[in-house]
Design a protein around this motif. Structure first.
Motif, PDB file in Angstrom:
ATOM      1  N   ALA A 644       0.826  -1.206   0.000  1.00  0.00           N
ATOM      2  CA  ALA A 644       0.000   0.000   0.000  1.00  0.00           C
ATOM      3  C   ALA A 644       0.862   1.258   0.000  1.00  0.00           C
ATOM      4  CB  ALA A 644      -0.920  -0.011   1.212  1.00  0.00           C
ATOM      5  N   LEU A 645       1.961   1.244   0.767  1.00  0.00           N
ATOM      6  CA  LEU A 645       2.845   2.409   0.800  1.00  0.00           C
ATOM      7  C   LEU A 645       3.533   2.611  -0.546  1.00  0.00           C
ATOM      8  CD1 LEU A 645       4.364   1.860   4.350  1.00  0.00           C
ATOM      9  CD2 LEU A 645       2.826   3.719   3.654  1.00  0.00           C
ATOM     10  N   THR A 646       3.853   1.512  -1.217  1.00  0.00           N
ATOM     11  CA  THR A 646       4.431   1.628  -2.560  1.00  0.00           C
ATOM     12  C   THR A 646       3.442   2.316  -3.492  1.00  0.00           C
ATOM     13  OG1 THR A 646       5.757  -0.371  -2.239  1.00  0.00           O
ATOM     14  CG2 THR A 646       5.343   0.321  -4.507  1.00  0.00           C
ATOM     15  N   GLY A 647       2.168   1.952  -3.383  1.00  0.00           N
ATOM     16  CA  GLY A 647       1.145   2.589  -4.207  1.00  0.00           C
ATOM     17  C   GLY A 647       1.024   4.076  -3.938  1.00  0.00           C
ATOM     18  N   GLN A 648       1.362   4.499  -2.718  1.00  0.00           N
ATOM     19  CA  GLN A 648       1.326   5.918  -2.364  1.00  0.00           C
ATOM     20  C   GLN A 648       2.609   6.642  -2.783  1.00  0.00           C
ATOM     21  OE1 GLN A 648       0.081   5.049   1.939  1.00  0.00           O
ATOM     22  NE2 GLN A 648      -0.935   6.998   1.556  1.00  0.00           N
ATOM     23  N   GLY A 649       3.591   5.882  -3.239  1.00  0.00           N
ATOM     24  CA  GLY A 649       4.867   6.492  -3.614  1.00  0.00           C
ATOM     25  C   GLY A 649       5.794   6.717  -2.441  1.00  0.00           C
ATOM     26  N   ARG A 650       5.469   6.155  -1.299  1.00  0.00           N
ATOM     27  CA  ARG A 650       6.297   6.321  -0.087  1.00  0.00           C
ATOM     28  C   ARG A 650       7.253   5.126  -0.021  1.00  0.00           C
ATOM     29  NH1 ARG A 650       1.416   7.479   4.085  1.00  0.00           N
ATOM     30  NH2 ARG A 650       3.124   7.484   5.617  1.00  0.00           N
ATOM     31  N   LEU A 651       8.241   5.161  -0.889  1.00  0.00           N
ATOM     32  CA  LEU A 651       9.062   3.981  -1.132  1.00  0.00           C
ATOM     33  C   LEU A 651       9.960   3.641   0.053  1.00  0.00           C
ATOM     34  CD1 LEU A 651      10.012   4.546  -4.889  1.00  0.00           C
ATOM     35  CD2 LEU A 651       8.065   3.345  -3.885  1.00  0.00           C
ATOM     36  N   ALA A 652      10.464   4.627   0.754  1.00  0.00           N
ATOM     37  CA  ALA A 652      11.342   4.338   1.897  1.00  0.00           C
ATOM     38  C   ALA A 652      10.560   3.636   3.007  1.00  0.00           C
ATOM     39  CB  ALA A 652      11.970   5.636   2.416  1.00  0.00           C
ATOM     40  N   GLU A 653       9.374   4.154   3.272  1.00  0.00           N
ATOM     41  CA  GLU A 653       8.529   3.518   4.290  1.00  0.00           C
ATOM     42  C   GLU A 653       8.095   2.125   3.840  1.00  0.00           C
ATOM     43  OE1 GLU A 653       5.481   6.188   6.152  1.00  0.00           O
ATOM     44  OE2 GLU A 653       6.245   7.591   4.630  1.00  0.00           O
ATOM     45  N   ALA A 654       7.849   1.999   2.554  1.00  0.00           N
ATOM     46  CA  ALA A 654       7.454   0.686   2.024  1.00  0.00           C
ATOM     47  C   ALA A 654       8.582  -0.314   2.210  1.00  0.00           C
ATOM     48  CB  ALA A 654       7.081   0.800   0.556  1.00  0.00           C
ATOM     49  N   GLY A 655       9.822   0.125   1.942  1.00  0.00           N
ATOM     50  CA  GLY A 655      10.962  -0.770   2.123  1.00  0.00           C
ATOM     51  C   GLY A 655      11.109  -1.215   3.570  1.00  0.00           C
ATOM     52  N   SER A 656      10.850  -0.313   4.502  1.00  0.00           N
ATOM     53  CA  SER A 656      10.928  -0.668   5.919  1.00  0.00           C
ATOM     54  C   SER A 656       9.863  -1.691   6.293  1.00  0.00           C
ATOM     55  CB  SER A 656      10.769   0.586   6.784  1.00  0.00           C
ATOM     56  OG  SER A 656      11.821   1.499   6.554  1.00  0.00           O
ATOM     57  N   ALA A 657       8.669  -1.501   5.756  1.00  0.00           N
ATOM     58  CA  ALA A 657       7.588  -2.443   6.052  1.00  0.00           C
ATOM     59  C   ALA A 657       7.908  -3.825   5.493  1.00  0.00           C
ATOM     60  CB  ALA A 657       6.274  -1.928   5.467  1.00  0.00           C
ATOM     61  N   LEU A 658       8.474  -3.869   4.266  1.00  0.00           N
ATOM     62  CA  LEU A 658       8.819  -5.160   3.664  1.00  0.00           C
ATOM     63  C   LEU A 658       9.945  -5.831   4.448  1.00  0.00           C
ATOM     64  CD1 LEU A 658       8.626  -4.197  -0.129  1.00  0.00           C
ATOM     65  CD2 LEU A 658       6.966  -5.513   1.209  1.00  0.00           C
ATOM     66  N   ALA A 659      10.861  -5.033   4.949  1.00  0.00           N
ATOM     67  CA  ALA A 659      11.941  -5.602   5.766  1.00  0.00           C
ATOM     68  C   ALA A 659      11.385  -6.168   7.065  1.00  0.00           C
ATOM     69  CB  ALA A 659      13.002  -4.530   6.051  1.00  0.00           C
ATOM     70  N   ARG A 660      10.450  -5.463   7.663  1.00  0.00           N
ATOM     71  CA  ARG A 660       9.825  -5.989   8.895  1.00  0.00           C
ATOM     72  C   ARG A 660       9.060  -7.276   8.608  1.00  0.00           C
ATOM     73  NH1 ARG A 660       8.519  -0.467   9.575  1.00  0.00           N
ATOM     74  NH2 ARG A 660       6.343  -0.864   8.961  1.00  0.00           N
ATOM     75  N   ALA A 661       8.435  -7.328   7.438  1.00  0.00           N
ATOM     76  CA  ALA A 661       7.705  -8.544   7.069  1.00  0.00           C
ATOM     77  C   ALA A 661       8.651  -9.738   7.000  1.00  0.00           C
ATOM     78  CB  ALA A 661       7.001  -8.341   5.729  1.00  0.00           C
ATOM     79  N   MET A 662       9.818  -9.549   6.361  1.00  0.00           N
ATOM     80  CA  MET A 662      10.773 -10.645   6.271  1.00  0.00           C
ATOM     81  C   MET A 662      11.309 -11.014   7.642  1.00  0.00           C
ATOM     82  SD  MET A 662      10.921 -11.741   3.219  1.00  0.00           S
ATOM     83  CE  MET A 662      12.337 -12.803   3.472  1.00  0.00           C
ATOM     84  N   ALA A 663      11.539 -10.031   8.485  1.00  0.00           N
ATOM     85  CA  ALA A 663      12.073 -10.311   9.825  1.00  0.00           C
ATOM     86  C   ALA A 663      11.052 -11.010  10.708  1.00  0.00           C
ATOM     87  CB  ALA A 663      12.521  -8.999  10.477  1.00  0.00           C
ATOM     88  N   SER A 664       9.792 -10.692  10.498  1.00  0.00           N
ATOM     89  CA  SER A 664       8.733 -11.291  11.324  1.00  0.00           C
ATOM     90  C   SER A 664       8.347 -12.689  10.865  1.00  0.00           C
ATOM     91  CB  SER A 664       7.473 -10.409  11.284  1.00  0.00           C
ATOM     92  OG  SER A 664       7.736  -9.118  11.768  1.00  0.00           O
TER      93      SER A 664
END
Length: 719
Positions: A644-664
């Motif tokens: 969803a953040l990628t769709g908003q163009g908030r790529l840095a926040e999106a990358g953090s969320a994807l990293a948390r997903a992999m860590a979780s």
């Protein structure tokens, strides 16, 4: 345990038509010219005491109550309109019987006729009782005597089973209040016998005996002063005998409740009657010193407590259920300690071990639940060792295996669970072949098919899972046809079809999946009409709506997806409002609702709303107990947040969320195909293309072709 094993694997913890609550024993329909007679009838019915020997007996009219109260009698003239009015309609809808006070005035009354018509349309003809106060039945067909007719027109016409008047004449059987007929007392007893569903002779004899006892009491009172000493002795003997009789009646009530009454009322959804009878019986035990009760009485009491725990659980009262089960479990543990080789003691204790484990799971303590199910399996094995020739104990082993398999499924041990379920299915089929007339054995085969299908599906064996679901659906339909109205088999069919639709969507056949969900919705409507308060049925319906919403999104049918999402979320809200102690309702069901809302928003281009839904889902999962399901839920919600953040163009926040997903993402657990699909997309987004392609190849080998995954995967391949 005929239903225990049916509750866990498909989240459909279980029973009456959607009619207003029956608040009145009867509705008296009369013309106001007969008001004096109606007032007498009203008082006579409400003052009548049902003979104690009849109370609790099950008849075709249901369980016999202690009193015939309250009775509705309208005391006001109806307004000059075409409608009966809301109060009258509600009273008719909420009455078990209609008593028509028949007279020429009633036959000519528009309102009396409307009341009869309204009752017959709602409740049918069987519960309409006629009481003649004046006039002549059938006079409308006698030339020159038409004015003497006492039966209103709607009483003289037969209605079909759907509540519609036909052209066939009815032949109402009526009691006659007049002296030249039955007389008031006998006519009253005829009406009451009809309401209770007993023979007139039985009721009349007991009524005569009661009158004789009253006369004897009056006569004996005049001799009281002469017989004080003797009277005290007789009173003591009678008190002793009364205590013995009270215990006999209490034990008889419990036996009746656990046997015939449960078998006949449970399929009809009349759990309120079971609860009432059980509470009455246990009130006796509560007044007793437990040490004075025999082993048999304690065992009987424990079985009643277990059943009342089941009823509380069905109503969604988990705290009340736990209290009943805990008390029952303590009693059966002591009884088993006294006689450890008694298979019946083992059986009784196993039921309470099961139910406490079930509630542990419902409250989120999976480890404790697994331990309880292993203990349950151990007790079941001991039953077979003590009594190897009893099929019911062999069936109990199957129940234990399937429940243990279910807990393994919750722990994400799909392969081990599948092996356990396969053993259960094999044993169930052997028992069914040896006992072709056994309903329990046939039901167990149906359940085992569903559990094994789920384990195979989650392990990626789609073709076998699909065949198992189709076989399960056919068997559920056969059991329904044989049961003559047991709605639990409709629930089973609903669960089987919803799972089958989910498999079809995973295989890429979204149109077939949505068509299957249409049948699922029809079954859900039947269940809600039968018992809208049944939390187990509500769970199954919510789960199915969640699956339908997902399938509709995959197919691009946003309107249908929105409707299914609304039903899934409102159903979840209702379950949580009923009992917040159920962990799955607060977490899994809530998070799935939020997933659907977010996915719908994403498809509509509302990326901000999709992100909000993902954040709310993360919070819902964080409130769950620790373990693999919680970790997986958080990881997938973080992945959706990143999208969803990628769709908003908030790529840095999106990358953090994807990293948390992999860590979780939980390590060392088996992953379902839909989770592998999410992981493959995550790995690709994280730059781990070889690992992503390896997972995509595994999914292709399984036959996983869900349209939304394929679209995103192909889109990523082109970038």
């Amino acid at each position: 345990m005929t239903e225990h094993q049916r509750l866990l694997p498909r989240d459909r913890p279980r029973s009456r038509a959607r009619t207003p609550k029956q608040r009145y024993a009867a509705f008296i329909s009369y013309a106001h010219e007969d008001e004096a007679c109606a007032a007498w009838l009203h008082e006579a019915l409400e003052c009548f005491r049902v003979p104690p020997q009849l109370v609790g007996r099950l008849t075709k009219m249901g369980a016999i109550p202690q009193r015939l109260t309250p009775v509705f009698r309208d005391r006001h003239e109806l307004a000059a309109s075409d409608d009966l009015g809301e109060e009258i309609e509600d009273a008719i809808a909420g009455s078990r019987f209609l008593i028509v006070l028949c007279s020429p005035a009633a036959a000519a009354s528009v309102w009396t006729n409307k009341e009869i018509d309204s009752f017959k349309r709602r409740h049918g003809e069987e519960r309409v009782l006629a009481l003649i106060n004046d006039g002549e039945p059938g006079a409308s067909a006698m030339h020159g005597r038409e004015g003497e007719e006492c039966f209103p027109p709607a009483l003289r016409v037969r209605y079909d089973k759907r509540g519609r008047p036909t052209t066939q004449p009815a032949e109402p059987i009526a009691a006659d209040l007049r002296a030249q007929g039955d007389g008031r007392r006998l006519a009253l007893l005829k009406i009451i016998a009809g309401m209770l569903g007993v023979g007139l002779d039985d009721l009349a004899q007991r009524d005569a005996h009661r009158r004789h006892r009253r006369m004897f009491a009056l006569t004996a009172a005049s001799l009281a002063g002469m017989l004080v000493t003797s009277g005290l002795a007789v009173t003591a003997i009678r008190a002793r005998d009364a205590a013995r009789e009270e215990r006999r009646q209490a034990e008889g009530l419990v036996g009746f409740m656990l046997g015939d009454l449960r078998r006949k009322l449970e399929p009809l959804g009349r759990l309120d009657v079971l609860d009432s009878v059980g509470t009455r019986a246990l009130a006796f035990y509560a007044r007793q010193d437990k040490r004075s009760l025999s082993d048999d009485s304690l065992a009987q009491r424990s079985r009643a407590l277990t059943l009342l725990g089941e009823l509380a659980q069905t109503r969604g009262d988990m705290a009340g259920a736990l209290t009943r089960y805990a008390e029952a479990k303590a009693t059966t543990a002591e009884l088993l300690r006294r006689r450890p080789d008694d298979p019946q003691r083992l059986f009784d204790h196993a039921q309470n071990v099961y139910w406490t484990g079930y509630l542990d799971e419902q409250r989120g303590d999976l480890d404790q639940a697994i331990a309880a199910m292993r203990d349950y399996r151990r007790l079941a094995a001991q039953m077979v060792q003590r009594a190897p020739g009893k099929p019911e104990y062999q069936l109990e082993v199957v129940y234990a295996d399937t429940n243990l398999g279910t807990m393994l499924m919750r722990g994400r041990h799909y392969r081990e669970a599948a092996d356990t379920y396969q053993n259960a299915l094999n044993q169930s089929e052997q028992l069914a072949a040896a006992q072709p007339g056994s309903q329990d054995a046939q039901e167990q085969v149906s359940g085992a098919l569903g559990w094994l299908a789920e384990a195979r599906e989650f392990g990626g064996e789609f073709d076998e899972a699909r065949l198992l679901r189709e076989r399960e659906t056919r068997l559920a339909q056969q059991l329904w046809a044989r049961s003559k109205g047991d709605m639990s088999f409709r629930r089973d069919e609903l669960a089987a079809r919803a799972a089958h639709a989910r498999i079809l969507a995973a295989l890429g056949d979204s149109p077939a999946a949505l068509k299957e969900y249409e049948t699922v919705n029809q079954l859900g409507a039947q269940l809600l009409k039968t018992d809208p308060s049944n939390s187990e049925w509500q769970q199954a319906i919510v789960t199915a709506a969640t699956g339908e919403g997902t399938a509709a999104l995959v197919a691009g049918d946003l309107a249908r997806a929105a409707d299914a999402t609304r039903r899934a979320c409102s159903g979840t809200d209702g379950l949580v409002a009923r009992d917040r102690s159920v962990a799955a309702w607060r977490t899994t069901f809530r998070a799935e609702c939020l997933r659907l809302r977010g996915a719908l928003a994403e498809r509509k281009g509302d990326h901000a709303a999709a992100a909000d839904s993902a954040r709310a889902a993360i919070l819902a999962w964080r409130s769950a107990s620790s373990g693999a399901p919680r970790a997986m839920g958080i990881a997938q919600a973080e992945a959706r947040l990143g999208q969803a953040l990628t769709g908003q163009g908030r790529l840095a926040e999106a990358g953090s969320a994807l990293a948390r997903a992999m860590a979780s993402w939980p390590r060392g657990v088996e992953e379902r195909p839909d989770e592998l699909a999410t992981k493959a997309l995550l790995l690709r987004a994280s730059g781990q293309e070889p690992a992503a392609r390896q997972l995509a190849a595994r999914l292709a080998a399984m036959g996983y072709r869900r349209a939304d995954f394929l679209a995103r995967w192909q889109q990523g391949s082109r970038q």
